[in-house]
Enzyme design. Structure first.
Site, PDB file in Angstrom:
ATOM      1  N   CYS A   1      18.397  21.778  51.393  1.00 22.75           N
ATOM      2  CA  CYS A   1      18.600  20.632  50.130  1.00 22.75           C
ATOM      3  C   CYS A   1      19.963  20.268  50.933  1.00 22.75           C
ATOM      4  O   CYS A   1      21.396  20.977  50.560  1.00 22.75           O
ATOM      5  CB  CYS A   1      19.143  21.318  48.726  1.00 22.75           C
ATOM      6  SG  CYS A   1      19.388  20.611  47.815  1.00 22.75           S
TER       7      CYS A   1
ATOM      8  N   CYS B   1      22.564  20.302  47.876  1.00 15.66           N
ATOM      9  CA  CYS B   1      23.207  21.733  47.119  1.00 15.66           C
ATOM     10  C   CYS B   1      24.241  22.431  48.833  1.00 15.66           C
ATOM     11  O   CYS B   1      24.968  22.953  47.696  1.00 15.66           O
ATOM     12  CB  CYS B   1      22.080  22.603  47.446  1.00 15.66           C
ATOM     13  SG  CYS B   1      19.597  22.675  46.634  1.00 15.66           S
TER      14      CYS B   1
END
Length: 102
Positions: free
Chosen positions: A31, A34
């Site tokens: 991600c 992230c």
């Protein structure tokens, strides 16, 4: 101190039974947003002493992601006294994350 990696095995003892507020970052290695938040989480883990800073890899801990209805990542939760008191979805700045703990 590094951010604590949470699993189904240590979640209750580290989060639900904590006497401090707990910030949890639900994330995954693939991600992009992230990856932007992870260094901030690491910084906060070193700087903050009045809260626990934790992270949950959703790929490895699907049960926890489902339990907290994490649909998008990163999702940041603040848990106090065993209850979720704040929830934010998406990459946040250090200031925004700090304000969640107030």
């Amino acid at each position: 101190m590094a951010a604590l990696n949470l699993t189904i095995d240590n979640f209750d003892s580290e989060v639900l039974k904590s006497d401090k507020p707990v910030l949890i970052d639900f994330w995954a290695p693939w991600c992009g947003p992230c990856q932007m938040v992870l260094p901030i989480i690491a910084e906060l883990a070193e700087e903050i002493t009045d809260a626990k800073i934790c992270k949950v890899n959703v790929d490895e801990n699907i049960e926890l992601a489902q339990r907290f209805r994490v649909m998008s990542i990163p999702t940041l939760l603040v848990v106090k006294d065993g209850e979720v008191v704040k929830r934010e979805v998406g990459a946040k700045s250090k200031e925004e994350i700090l304000s969640m703990l107030k």
